[in-house]
Design a protein around this motif. Sequence first.
Motif, short mmCIF file in Angstrom:
data_model
loop_
_atom_site.label_atom_id
_atom_site.label_comp_id
_atom_site.label_asym_id
_atom_site.label_seq_id
_atom_site.Cartn_x
_atom_site.Cartn_y
_atom_site.Cartn_z
N UNK A 1 0.84 -1.20 0.00
CA UNK A 1 0.00 0.00 0.00
C UNK A 1 0.88 1.25 0.00
N UNK A 2 1.95 1.24 0.78
CA UNK A 2 2.89 2.38 0.76
C UNK A 2 3.46 2.58 -0.64
N UNK A 3 3.78 1.47 -1.32
CA UNK A 3 4.35 1.57 -2.67
C UNK A 3 3.33 2.13 -3.66
N UNK A 4 2.08 1.66 -3.57
CA UNK A 4 1.04 2.22 -4.45
C UNK A 4 0.89 3.72 -4.22
N UNK A 5 0.78 4.12 -2.96
CA UNK A 5 0.60 5.54 -2.65
C UNK A 5 1.78 6.37 -3.15
N UNK A 6 2.99 5.92 -2.84
CA UNK A 6 4.18 6.68 -3.23
C UNK A 6 4.27 6.86 -4.74
N UNK A 7 4.03 5.76 -5.45
CA UNK A 7 4.23 5.80 -6.91
C UNK A 7 3.16 6.66 -7.58
N UNK B 1 1.97 12.05 -9.93
CA UNK B 1 1.22 13.32 -9.99
C UNK B 1 2.11 14.53 -9.77
N UNK B 2 3.39 14.30 -9.50
CA UNK B 2 4.34 15.41 -9.38
C UNK B 2 4.61 15.87 -7.97
N UNK B 3 4.09 15.16 -6.98
CA UNK B 3 4.30 15.58 -5.60
C UNK B 3 5.64 15.04 -5.07
N UNK B 4 6.17 15.76 -4.09
CA UNK B 4 7.41 15.32 -3.43
C UNK B 4 7.01 14.44 -2.24
N UNK B 5 7.35 13.17 -2.33
CA UNK B 5 6.83 12.16 -1.41
C UNK B 5 7.96 11.56 -0.57
N UNK B 6 7.76 11.55 0.73
CA UNK B 6 8.67 10.81 1.62
C UNK B 6 7.99 9.54 2.07
N UNK B 7 8.74 8.43 2.08
CA UNK B 7 8.14 7.15 2.47
C UNK B 7 9.10 6.38 3.37
N UNK B 8 8.62 6.02 4.55
CA UNK B 8 9.43 5.27 5.52
C UNK B 8 8.84 3.87 5.68
N UNK B 9 9.63 2.85 5.40
CA UNK B 9 9.18 1.47 5.51
C UNK B 9 10.22 0.64 6.27
N UNK C 1 10.97 10.89 -3.11
CA UNK C 1 10.78 10.79 -4.55
C UNK C 1 11.20 9.42 -5.08
N UNK C 2 10.86 8.39 -4.34
CA UNK C 2 11.08 6.98 -4.70
C UNK C 2 12.55 6.58 -4.69
N UNK C 3 13.45 7.45 -4.22
CA UNK C 3 14.87 7.15 -4.20
C UNK C 3 15.36 6.97 -2.76
N UNK C 4 16.13 5.89 -2.49
CA UNK C 4 16.63 5.70 -1.13
C UNK C 4 17.53 6.85 -0.69
N UNK C 5 17.52 7.11 0.58
CA UNK C 5 18.33 8.18 1.15
C UNK C 5 19.82 7.93 0.88
N UNK D 1 -4.85 12.79 -10.83
CA UNK D 1 -5.69 12.52 -11.98
C UNK D 1 -5.75 11.03 -12.29
N UNK D 2 -6.69 10.63 -13.13
CA UNK D 2 -6.81 9.22 -13.49
C UNK D 2 -5.56 8.74 -14.23
N UNK D 3 -4.92 9.65 -14.99
CA UNK D 3 -3.68 9.27 -15.66
C UNK D 3 -2.57 8.98 -14.66
N UNK D 4 -2.51 9.76 -13.57
CA UNK D 4 -1.51 9.52 -12.52
C UNK D 4 -1.76 8.15 -11.87
N UNK D 5 -3.04 7.84 -11.63
CA UNK D 5 -3.37 6.54 -11.02
C UNK D 5 -2.94 5.40 -11.93
N UNK D 6 -3.26 5.51 -13.20
CA UNK D 6 -2.91 4.42 -14.13
C UNK D 6 -1.39 4.27 -14.25
#
Length: 426
Positions: A60-66, A71-79, A93-97, A276-281
């Motif tokens: 779920x974290x991976x779906x949300x992040x991607x 959509x162009x947002x700057x995303x931080x994800x901790x797993x 931004x999907x890149x490891x620290x 947008x729907x394009x971002x989701x796809x």
Amino acid sequence: MTEPTNSRQSVADWLRYLEQLHPVAIDLGLTRVDAVRNRMGLKLSCPVITIGGTNGKGSVCAFLSTILAAAGYRVGCYTSPHLLQYNERVAVDLQPIADADLVKSFNAVETGRSDTPLTYYEFGTLAAIWHFAQSSLDIAILEVGLGGRLDAVNAFDADYAAVVSVDLDHQSYLGDTREKIGFEKAGIYRTGKVAVCGDAQPPATLIEHADSIGAELHLIGRDFGFTRQEQQWAFWGRRGKHLSLPFPALRGAYQLSNASTALAILDELREQLPVGIGDIKRGLLQVEWPARFQVMPGRPSVILDVAHNPHAARALAGSLKSMGYYEQTFAVFSMLADKDMASVVAILKDQIDHWYIAPLTGPRSMSAEVLQQALIAENVPGKVTIFETISQAYRAACDKAGENDRIAAFGSFYTVAEVLQTRQSR
């Protein structure tokens, strides 16, 4: 006595230090984390999504992040945990620290903690949040490590929280029933905030807790869900439908439930961060999350899955059955001693023809002989062969398996990580 900070120059130096900073690996409770957080003045100025659950959290974290990154947002994800490198746990931004940023984050926490003892996980969680606080994020996504109510991640209030699934695991910490575990996991919900549950059979305790604190509860099957079609699928929720969606890049029938849980959150987030729907796809097609029913290219087929509890084993068994015909299946298998190995083996034994087993390393491992006895006790139909290491077991399976066979590596993050390392070294 505390070791001087300047003696730790690398990530490896810091990780060795963190391993011995607290006398036990798991010490649930927020008192120490809250104290250090307050001394550091640590907080996030962006919306926070917290994801808990027995299985499916990382997906779920991976779906949300991607999708949010698409959509162009700057995303931080901790797993957690990681597979090959600690840096995987903290991504922007999907890149490891980078190593330098991770060392800087560890230094910040060490300065702030004073003499407060923190576990390896707690220290790392605070370091991840500190890095996110410096990174001008649009949104932060935090995966719970264990349980929810008393997990270090829960020291930071979630604007949106989801419990992906509830089943038996870590019973010595969370309780021995789904109801007890459901209550612990619901501890990430907040008053007046969105609280999503992706489990089709939510424990009554989870619903009761959400209601008692006035959380805005969204249940799969009642408030949102999905319809599977032959070539595509559709999501429905309180705010409408998303039609003609491509199947996610993550394999396994259960991933539609995980993707729907992510989309339910994104629908509620749309007023702050619309997608947008394009971002989701694009997000569904581009998402990556290694070792979750990951089928590697080539022959024989190699399947990597970190399944380490009965709930995940049932999902893996279903996915193996759906793969079609294979002449033989070789299991490269090991588990930690504190896991329910008997149930995992009982669920998967009819899918396996040959068991190649080896001990893991570390204080929670069990010997190969104990592994073998557990398999014999479950009357596994296939032959059991012992190796000194998982790497040797995997190499032997590759030598023995033909092009019409498959190899399934599972049982622990450590099992899959050693197989991945072996593959990279070949």
